[in-house]
Design a protein around this motif. Structure first.
Motif, PDB file in Angstrom:
ATOM      1  N   LYS A  54     -14.017   5.533  43.969  1.00 33.96           N
ATOM      2  CA  LYS A  54     -13.027   4.740  44.583  1.00 33.96           C
ATOM      3  C   LYS A  54     -11.882   4.671  43.743  1.00 33.96           C
ATOM      4  CE  LYS A  54     -12.097  -0.283  45.941  1.00 33.96           C
ATOM      5  NZ  LYS A  54     -12.509  -1.418  45.910  1.00 33.96           N
TER       6      LYS A  54
ATOM      7  N   THR B 124      -9.124   3.217  42.427  1.00 33.26           N
ATOM      8  CA  THR B 124      -8.665   1.901  42.234  1.00 33.26           C
ATOM      9  C   THR B 124      -7.219   1.682  42.497  1.00 33.26           C
ATOM     10  OG1 THR B 124      -8.403   1.977  39.708  1.00 33.26           O
ATOM     11  CG2 THR B 124     -10.700   1.248  40.828  1.00 33.26           C
TER      12      THR B 124
ATOM     13  N   SER C 115      -7.117   1.765  46.835  1.00 30.64           N
ATOM     14  CA  SER C 115      -8.076   1.190  47.682  1.00 30.64           C
ATOM     15  C   SER C 115      -8.658   2.338  48.702  1.00 30.64           C
ATOM     16  CB  SER C 115      -7.603   0.078  48.440  1.00 30.64           C
ATOM     17  OG  SER C 115      -7.121  -1.080  47.664  1.00 30.64           O
TER      18      SER C 115
ATOM     19  N   GLY D 278     -10.264   1.059  51.696  1.00 31.70           N
ATOM     20  CA  GLY D 278     -11.511   0.858  50.840  1.00 31.70           C
ATOM     21  C   GLY D 278     -12.616   0.151  51.301  1.00 31.70           C
TER      22      GLY D 278
END
Length: 264
Positions: free
Chosen positions: A54, A56, A59, A226
């Motif tokens: 992922k 960050t 997202s 995400g």
């Protein structure tokens, strides 16, 4: 799942690539300074960071895997075929592809660079017939500066230079036309810098089942939001010809995964 800032992943991945290039060069008496070996080692190193990521900072979530052609078969058509499924919503998606043809630096007895001598004009032309998103991936180690790098640049750049101005790119000058491959790869994993045409995607899927199979396949899926779980579908990969670079986790947690880093 690995949660990490995209730029941090790029920095860590670049360090891993430099290490694999340096190790391959230093052990070249064992035939490790070859495109196939280097590409395999780099992909294993990058996979070890995580196959469910992922970003960050964006997202965005990515799942990816890599496969290697079984045996020691050599092919005329390059090293890495990259496929990705881009989830725009939970039901709407695009597919994209990109192709990388790896070429290593050659040296004289004093380790001065002689150039990427295995580049052939007819091969460059043939690669571009598959997809416009085709690139040359250059592997280079500079002993004097104690540096190493993997650089990618569009195949059309190389074709133009080799065919019309070959004397303009001696030694490692060709690397100056490219970007660090890790930057291109991170953009590809994010769903950018690809050929999204169904024709190119279908051609690439046909090639991995043909007599001109690429040595490596990267298969990825990314969700632009995400909250969406990306779907990684490897059903189009002929597993009678390919094998995972890193073995999938065993369902029995007591079984050691010590062999996960073995080469295919």
């Amino acid at each position: 799942m690995l949660e990490i800032n995209k730029n941090e992943w790029v920095i860590n991945a670049q360090k891993a690539i430099v290490k694999e290039l340096s190790d391959s060069f230093q052990n070249q008496q064992q035939d490790s300074w070859s495109e196939n070996y280097i590409t395999t080692r780099m992909l294993i190193a990058l996979l070890s960071f995580g196959q469910d990521i992922k970003w960050t900072s964006m997202s965005q979530r990515i799942k990816w895997d890599s496969f290697k052609l079984k045996g020691a078969k050599e092919t005329a058509l390059g090293d890495i075929a990259f496929f990705i499924k881009i989830m725009l919503t939970s039901e709407l998606y695009l597919e994209g592809v990109v192709f990388y043809e790896a070429k290593r630096q050659y040296y004289n007895e004093k380790y001065d660079p002689l150039g990427f001598n295995s580049i052939k004009l007819d091969q460059l032309i043939r690669i571009q017939e598959v997809t416009n998103a085709s690139n040359i991936l250059l592997y280079d180690v500079d002993i004097k500066r104690e540096s190493a790098g993997a650089f990618s640049l569009p195949t059309v750049f190389v074709e133009k230079l080799i065919s019309e101005a070959p004397l303009a790119v001696p030694g490692r000058i060709l690397t100056h036309y490219g970007n660090p491959w890790v930057k291109s790869l991170s953009e590809n994993l994010s769903g950018f810098g690809l050929d999204y045409s169904p024709d190119a995607v279908n051609k690439m899927k046909e090639i991995i089942k043909s007599s001109e199979q690429p040595l490596h396949i990267i298969n990825a899926s990314t969700s632009m939001l995400g909250i969406i779980d990306p779907e990684l579908d490897s059903s189009f990969i002929p597993m009678d010809s390919y094998e995972n670079l890193i073995s999938p986790p065993s369902p029995d947690p007591t079984i050691s995964r010590s062999k996960k880093n073995r080469m295919g």
